[in-house]
Design a protein around this motif. Structure first.
Motif, mmCIF file in Angstrom:
data_model
loop_
_atom_site.group_PDB
_atom_site.id
_atom_site.type_symbol
_atom_site.label_atom_id
_atom_site.label_comp_id
_atom_site.label_asym_id
_atom_site.label_seq_id
_atom_site.Cartn_x
_atom_site.Cartn_y
_atom_site.Cartn_z
ATOM 1 N N MET A 185 14.970 17.398 -13.372
ATOM 2 C CA MET A 185 15.177 16.234 -14.210
ATOM 3 C C MET A 185 15.282 14.958 -13.379
ATOM 4 N N ARG A 186 16.020 15.052 -12.253
ATOM 5 C CA ARG A 186 16.198 13.886 -11.396
ATOM 6 C C ARG A 186 14.875 13.450 -10.790
ATOM 7 N N ASN A 187 14.052 14.422 -10.394
ATOM 8 C CA ASN A 187 12.749 14.124 -9.828
ATOM 9 C C ASN A 187 11.842 13.453 -10.862
ATOM 10 N N THR A 188 11.890 13.920 -12.095
ATOM 11 C CA THR A 188 11.086 13.332 -13.166
ATOM 12 C C THR A 188 11.493 11.890 -13.411
ATOM 13 N N LEU A 189 12.783 11.627 -13.420
ATOM 14 C CA LEU A 189 13.275 10.269 -13.618
ATOM 15 C C LEU A 189 12.831 9.363 -12.474
ATOM 16 N N SER A 190 12.862 9.877 -11.251
ATOM 17 C CA SER A 190 12.401 9.092 -10.103
ATOM 18 C C SER A 190 10.927 8.742 -10.231
ATOM 19 N N VAL A 191 10.121 9.693 -10.651
ATOM 20 C CA VAL A 191 8.683 9.439 -10.817
ATOM 21 C C VAL A 191 8.451 8.386 -11.892
ATOM 22 N N ILE A 192 9.141 8.483 -13.005
ATOM 23 C CA ILE A 192 8.989 7.502 -14.094
ATOM 24 C C ILE A 192 9.399 6.114 -13.614
ATOM 25 N N LEU A 193 10.547 6.025 -12.939
ATOM 26 C CA LEU A 193 11.006 4.730 -12.430
ATOM 27 C C LEU A 193 10.049 4.175 -11.380
ATOM 28 N N ASN A 194 9.496 5.023 -10.538
ATOM 29 C CA ASN A 194 8.541 4.557 -9.535
ATOM 30 C C ASN A 194 7.267 4.019 -10.168
ATOM 31 N N ILE A 195 6.799 4.651 -11.220
ATOM 32 C CA ILE A 195 5.595 4.165 -11.906
ATOM 33 C C ILE A 195 5.867 2.814 -12.553
ATOM 34 N N ILE A 196 7.011 2.676 -13.202
ATOM 35 C CA ILE A 196 7.392 1.382 -13.788
ATOM 36 C C ILE A 196 7.527 0.338 -12.688
ATOM 37 N N TRP A 197 8.131 0.733 -11.571
ATOM 38 C CA TRP A 197 8.304 -0.160 -10.430
ATOM 39 C C TRP A 197 6.947 -0.656 -9.920
ATOM 40 N N LEU A 198 5.975 0.246 -9.798
ATOM 41 C CA LEU A 198 4.643 -0.141 -9.333
ATOM 42 C C LEU A 198 4.024 -1.202 -10.238
ATOM 43 N N VAL A 199 4.144 -1.003 -11.537
ATOM 44 C CA VAL A 199 3.543 -1.928 -12.495
ATOM 45 C C VAL A 199 4.211 -3.297 -12.450
ATOM 46 N N PHE A 200 5.532 -3.324 -12.298
ATOM 47 C CA PHE A 200 6.262 -4.579 -12.391
ATOM 48 C C PHE A 200 6.645 -5.186 -11.047
ATOM 49 N N GLY A 201 5.874 -4.949 -10.018
ATOM 50 C CA GLY A 201 6.104 -5.658 -8.778
ATOM 51 C C GLY A 201 5.984 -4.862 -7.503
ATOM 52 N N GLY A 202 6.052 -3.560 -7.560
ATOM 53 C CA GLY A 202 6.011 -2.760 -6.348
ATOM 54 C C GLY A 202 4.719 -2.911 -5.565
ATOM 55 N N ILE A 203 3.612 -2.990 -6.274
ATOM 56 C CA ILE A 203 2.319 -3.132 -5.595
ATOM 57 C C ILE A 203 2.250 -4.457 -4.847
ATOM 58 N N TRP A 204 2.670 -5.542 -5.505
ATOM 59 C CA TRP A 204 2.614 -6.859 -4.869
ATOM 60 C C TRP A 204 3.572 -6.955 -3.689
ATOM 61 N N LEU A 205 4.728 -6.360 -3.837
ATOM 62 C CA LEU A 205 5.701 -6.347 -2.754
ATOM 63 C C LEU A 205 5.146 -5.571 -1.555
ATOM 64 N N ALA A 206 4.560 -4.423 -1.806
ATOM 65 C CA ALA A 206 3.983 -3.616 -0.727
ATOM 66 C C ALA A 206 2.826 -4.351 -0.050
ATOM 67 N N LEU A 207 1.987 -5.019 -0.839
ATOM 68 C CA LEU A 207 0.878 -5.776 -0.247
ATOM 69 C C LEU A 207 1.389 -6.901 0.644
ATOM 70 N N GLY A 208 2.487 -7.531 0.258
ATOM 71 C CA GLY A 208 3.091 -8.565 1.099
ATOM 72 C C GLY A 208 3.563 -8.003 2.426
ATOM 73 N N TYR A 209 4.194 -6.833 2.392
ATOM 74 C CA TYR A 209 4.635 -6.196 3.628
ATOM 75 C C TYR A 209 3.447 -5.763 4.482
ATOM 76 N N VAL A 210 2.373 -5.287 3.862
ATOM 77 C CA VAL A 210 1.176 -4.892 4.611
ATOM 78 C C VAL A 210 0.554 -6.112 5.294
ATOM 79 N N LEU A 211 0.464 -7.232 4.579
ATOM 80 C CA LEU A 211 -0.075 -8.459 5.161
ATOM 81 C C LEU A 211 0.772 -8.903 6.349
ATOM 82 N N ALA A 212 2.090 -8.869 6.196
ATOM 83 C CA ALA A 212 2.977 -9.218 7.308
ATOM 84 C C ALA A 212 2.775 -8.266 8.477
ATOM 85 N N GLY A 213 2.575 -6.984 8.191
ATOM 86 C CA GLY A 213 2.343 -6.000 9.249
ATOM 87 C C GLY A 213 1.053 -6.257 10.005
#
Length: 135
Positions: A1-29
């Motif tokens: 159950m905990r793993n399922t909740l993490s996956v759901i939250l991660n997918i929501i996170w990706l849609v609402f900013g995670g991708i852009w945040l990661a791209l910013g860190y990649v550019l800085a790298g």
């Protein structure tokens, strides 16, 4: 159950900013790696970018005893980039907290502040396997 909740939250996170945040860190790298002297910061940025893509179910821990170079590097990082990245995390967490549904996302954003301030000497590990040592 905990793993399922993490996956759901991660997918929501990706849609609402995670991708852009990661791209910013990649550019800085990439920029850090081009400057040769700052390659350790570039590697840390890439590591944080992966964490920014999938933060739920993972946590940041200290690697243990860090050397003088890591400490000096962290001080330089805080002065040059870390403080601005941390402020960015706080500013982007505020609108997430405003909506009740976004509270877990805001917490995840705030959870990234310590590693964005001092990335050297840190490790990102799965939360399920992390057991703090008792004192």
């Amino acid at each position: 159950m905990r793993n399922t909740l993490s996956v759901i939250l991660n997918i929501i996170w990706l849609v609402f900013g995670g991708i852009w945040l990661a791209l910013g860190y990649v550019l800085a790298g990439i920029i850090c790696c081009l400057l040769i002297v700052t390659i350790p910061f570039g590697i840390a940025s890439f590591r944080i970018a992966l964490y920014a893509l999938w933060p739920f179910g993972r946590t940041v821990v200290d690697r243990g005893q860090v050397g003088a170079f890591s400490t000096i590097g962290n001080v330089i990082w805080v002065l040059v980039a870390g403080i601005w990245i941390a402020i960015g995390h706080v500013v982007t967490a505020i609108p997430m907290f405003v909506s009740i549904v976004g509270i877990p996302l805001g917490l995840a954003n705030l959870k990234m502040i310590p590693i964005s301030l001092m990335p050297l000497g840190k490790e990102i590990v799965p939360s399920a396997r992390y057991m703090p040592m008792s004192r």
